[in-house]
Motif scaffolding. Structure first.
Motif, PDB file in Angstrom:
ATOM      1  N   THR A  34       0.804  -1.217   0.000  1.00 32.91           N
ATOM      2  CA  THR A  34       0.000   0.000   0.000  1.00 32.91           C
ATOM      3  C   THR A  34       0.838   1.269   0.000  1.00 32.91           C
ATOM      4  OG1 THR A  34      -0.159  -0.093   2.415  1.00 32.91           O
ATOM      5  CG2 THR A  34      -1.942  -1.113   1.152  1.00 32.91           C
ATOM      6  N   TYR A  40       4.978   3.275   6.927  1.00 31.76           N
ATOM      7  CA  TYR A  40       3.577   3.628   6.711  1.00 31.76           C
ATOM      8  C   TYR A  40       2.629   2.666   7.416  1.00 31.76           C
ATOM      9  CZ  TYR A  40      -0.812   4.400   4.152  1.00 31.76           C
ATOM     10  OH  TYR A  40      -2.119   4.639   3.819  1.00 31.76           O
ATOM     11  N   HIS A  41       2.870   1.374   7.260  1.00 29.22           N
ATOM     12  CA  HIS A  41       1.980   0.372   7.840  1.00 29.22           C
ATOM     13  C   HIS A  41       2.768  -0.916   8.011  1.00 29.22           C
ATOM     14  CE1 HIS A  41      -2.242  -1.772   7.658  1.00 29.22           C
ATOM     15  NE2 HIS A  41      -1.659  -1.856   8.843  1.00 29.22           N
ATOM     16  N   THR A 115       1.535  10.480   8.557  1.00 29.11           N
ATOM     17  CA  THR A 115       0.769   9.775   7.522  1.00 29.11           C
ATOM     18  C   THR A 115       0.761   8.260   7.715  1.00 29.11           C
ATOM     19  OG1 THR A 115       2.724   9.847   6.071  1.00 29.11           O
ATOM     20  CG2 THR A 115       1.071  11.571   5.796  1.00 29.11           C
ATOM     21  N   LYS A 116       1.156   7.797   8.881  1.00 33.11           N
ATOM     22  CA  LYS A 116       1.170   6.352   9.129  1.00 33.11           C
ATOM     23  C   LYS A 116      -0.233   5.822   9.357  1.00 33.11           C
ATOM     24  CE  LYS A 116       1.818   6.763  14.164  1.00 33.11           C
ATOM     25  NZ  LYS A 116       1.706   8.223  14.233  1.00 33.11           N
ATOM     26  N   VAL A 117      -0.393   4.509   9.187  1.00 31.94           N
ATOM     27  CA  VAL A 117      -1.610   3.802   9.546  1.00 31.94           C
ATOM     28  C   VAL A 117      -1.382   3.185  10.921  1.00 31.94           C
ATOM     29  CG1 VAL A 117      -3.132   1.872   9.003  1.00 31.94           C
ATOM     30  CG2 VAL A 117      -2.257   3.321   7.170  1.00 31.94           C
ATOM     31  N   SER A 118      -2.234   3.490  11.877  1.00 29.64           N
ATOM     32  CA  SER A 118      -2.082   3.014  13.240  1.00 29.64           C
ATOM     33  C   SER A 118      -0.753   3.524  13.807  1.00 29.64           C
ATOM     34  CB  SER A 118      -2.170   1.477  13.281  1.00 29.64           C
ATOM     35  OG  SER A 118      -2.191   0.998  14.595  1.00 29.64           O
ATOM     36  N   PRO A 417      -7.289   0.856   7.254  1.00 27.25           N
ATOM     37  CA  PRO A 417      -7.570   2.133   7.917  1.00 27.25           C
ATOM     38  C   PRO A 417      -8.895   2.115   8.689  1.00 27.25           C
ATOM     39  CG  PRO A 417      -6.730   2.521   5.709  1.00 27.25           C
ATOM     40  CD  PRO A 417      -7.006   1.051   5.812  1.00 27.25           C
ATOM     41  N   ARG A 418      -9.907   1.440   8.156  1.00 26.98           N
ATOM     42  CA  ARG A 418     -11.186   1.361   8.863  1.00 26.98           C
ATOM     43  C   ARG A 418     -11.048   0.541  10.144  1.00 26.98           C
ATOM     44  NH1 ARG A 418     -16.306  -0.294   5.471  1.00 26.98           N
ATOM     45  NH2 ARG A 418     -17.187   0.202   7.533  1.00 26.98           N
ATOM     46  N   ALA A 420      -8.366   0.195  11.911  1.00 27.04           N
ATOM     47  CA  ALA A 420      -7.603   1.000  12.866  1.00 27.04           C
ATOM     48  C   ALA A 420      -8.477   2.047  13.555  1.00 27.04           C
ATOM     49  CB  ALA A 420      -6.438   1.680  12.154  1.00 27.04           C
ATOM     50  N   LYS A 421      -9.555   2.450  12.896  1.00 28.50           N
ATOM     51  CA  LYS A 421     -10.498   3.411  13.488  1.00 28.50           C
ATOM     52  C   LYS A 421     -11.586   2.709  14.302  1.00 28.50           C
ATOM     53  CE  LYS A 421      -9.883   6.677   9.663  1.00 28.50           C
ATOM     54  NZ  LYS A 421     -10.532   7.309   8.485  1.00 28.50           N
ATOM     55  N   TYR A 460      -7.938  -3.270  18.750  1.00 31.10           N
ATOM     56  CA  TYR A 460      -9.076  -2.553  18.192  1.00 31.10           C
ATOM     57  C   TYR A 460     -10.406  -3.020  18.780  1.00 31.10           C
ATOM     58  CZ  TYR A 460      -5.421  -1.771  14.703  1.00 31.10           C
ATOM     59  OH  TYR A 460      -4.238  -1.460  14.081  1.00 31.10           O
TER      60      TYR A 460
END
Length: 537
Positions: A34, A40-41, A115-118, A417-418, A420-421, A460
């Motif tokens: 990605t 980033y992830h 700009t990282k994920v989690s 991303p979802r 992680a939210k 999560y």
């Protein structure tokens, strides 16, 4: 004092001739990275891509044995101090010399990554009290809490060049921006290639999402040159087209062909394949904290997943043996804990997670849900082997015991991303142990997140077990191996008993390739061009 000094010899297959060194290697990927940004992830496809361009202080071989990387050696004082002696004579692909300043900058960037994920990789550096450099080739890390697995953890952290930002003297002083005077790098700069500066065997030539990633040999690489002048990584998320492309000559190597399709290449002298057991456990993470969960609907208006009897019923409803046999075609093993039996910190004889629909229905009735409830299972459809098919099968098993389950499958670029939210109620996951021991899963997913985010970074589902938290916090700071193993076994039992994480199976990595090549399968499932060599003649 524990000292680690390993041979720097790199085993390289004999290259056939100069013709071989001019070839392009074409690899069909089952799951597309990605981003090029190595921070980033923390995701296997991303980490595998990163290793071509960005090296780590410590490396791992195909069976996850630690080897020297950008650090030639390291030692621990028996407490909180680790000293790394850096490899000399290394330059980045832009010609800048590699020094301890680059490592310190990299550590800082994991904590300054907007700009990282989690919290990818910040869980490692969040435990650093100080990082100093007595000289350009020495790095001293003082951890807040003892970290027995620091070399293992650092093996996944790609080192950046400090030259990609404006800076003064780089220091590990987060409050003072670590000496960085300009903007911190973002994922966009890595993806367009302007910041993709590493010490690895390859350089980024181009990155086009959904199309191809092209790498070219790094002429300044400190190690032996790789045989491939160019590597093309092509995302082909469907197993059928991947195999068809191999048979047609469009690809040289493919990831994860369906095990049932291997018969099409067996006996064909043009092709070969490798099946390698991995440490990746496939599981479901449940929302056990919220009173109302977004994708659960029950007659009483509550969240049934908060009841351990409901969660156990869900586990009992799943026939793991059938999933392994019918969906995974035998190229997997049922999982009764979170790391394969026999690895460090696992139970020697874990209790089998039984398939018992009758008992599942009984538990649901005891919990107050004799008619079941509705739930949506969220899953990727392009990340793990047969991920959406596995989730469909689990949905059918749940429906058979009265839990009306639907499936919402999506690409991993949307899914992660979802997740992680915390947008899901029941979410698929896949975790390969980066450290080769049980602490990898147990420190990342089940713990109550701590202030430094070194534990529970992926919790999560809101799982909380005070006894487990106490055990895992002691385990991850215990330097004595025997004691740590016992603590990890206890921690694993506590998590399994709560069914907030329902393990399904351990994947095997499968690679198919042209017979003129040699390929070493990896337990971490990384698809590396460095693992592919022309077959010696």
């Amino acid at each position: 004092m524990r000292t680690f000094l390993l041979s720097a010899t790199v085993a390289v297959s004999c290259l056939a001739a100069s013709a071989a060194s001019a070839q392009t290697l074409r690899i069909a990927l089952a799951s597309e990275p990605t981003a090029v940004d190595p921070h980033y992830h923390d995701l296997t496809p991303n980490n595998a891509l990163a290793q071509h361009i960005f090296e780590s202080l410590v490396s791992q071989d195909e069976q996850q044995k630690l080897l020297p990387g950008l650090a030639a050696s390291w030692e621990n004082d028996g407490k909180n101090r680790w000293t790394f002696k850096l490899r000399q004579g290394v330059t980045f692909s832009n010609g800048k010399p590699f020094t301890a300043q680059d490592v310190i900058f990299t550590f800082c960037r994991t904590l300054k990554n907007e700009t990282k994920v989690s919290d990818s990789f910040a869980d490692i550096t969040g435990n650093f009290a100080s990082v100093t450099s007595p000289d350009p080739q020495t790095l001293v890390i003082e951890t807040i809490a003892p970290e027995p697995l620091l070399p293992n953890l650092l093996s996944g952290l790609g080192i950046l060049s400090a030259s990609i930002v404006e800076h003064g003297t780089i220091t590990y002083d987060i409050a003072k921006n670590c000496g960085v005077t300009g903007p911190w790098p973002t994922v966009t700069g890595f993806n367009d290639g302007s910041l993709a500066i590493g010490t690895g065997p390859y350089k980024l030539k181009s990155y086009v999402r959904g199309s191809a990633i092209e790498l070219e040999r790094n002429p300044t690489y400190w190690g032996k040159a790789e045989p491939w002048a160019t590597v093309r990584l092509l995302p082909v998320t469907n197993a059928g087209p991947r195999l068809a492309g191999l048979l047609a000559g469009d690809y040289d190597v493919i990831e994860n062909p369906a095990a049932r399709d291997l018969g099409r290449i067996k006996g064909d002298k043009r092709f070969d394949h490798v099946i390698t057991p991995s440490t990746r456990v496939i599981y479901f993470q449940l929302d056990v904290a919220r009173d109302q969960s977004p994708f659960v609907k029950a007659e009483d208006g509550k969240n049934p997943l908060k009841d351990v009897r409901v969660r156990q019923a869900m586990s009992l409803a799943i026939d793991r043996d059938a999933i392994v046999k019918r969906i995974m075609d035998g190229a997997a093993e049922p999982a009764y804990q979170f790391l394969p039996t026999g690895m460090f910190g696992t139970q020697a004889n874990p209790q089998k997670l039984a398939y018992d629909p009758a008992q599942a229905k009984k538990l649901l009735a005891e919990a107050g849900y004799p008619k079941g409830f509705q739930v949506t299972l969220s899953t990727t459809n392009d990340r793990y082997i047969n991920d959406s098919q596995i989730t469909q099968a689990v949905a059918q098993y749940l429906t058979q015991v009265g839990i009306k389950a639907e499936v919402d499958a999506m690409t991993r670029a949307i899914y992660f991303p979802r997740r992680a939210k915390k947008e899901f109620s029941v979410a698929i996951g896949g975790w390969g142990s980066a450290t080769g021991e049980a602490a990898s899963f147990l420190r990342q997913w089940p713990p109550t997140p701590n202030e430094t985010k070194t534990l529970g970074g992926s919790n999560y589902g809101g799982y909380k077990n005070d006894k487990f938290d106490a055990v895992i916090r002691e385990a991850v700071t215990t330097l004595d191996d025997a004691k740590r193993a016992t603590l990890l076994q206890e921690a694993g039992k506590l998590v399994l008993a709560d069914y907030a994480f329902i393990p399904l199976h351990f994947e095997s990595g499968i690679w198919a390739f042209k017979s003129e090549l040699d390929l070493k399968g990896r337990a971490d499932q990384f698809m590396l061009a460095m693992s592919v060599k022309p077959k010696a003649k």
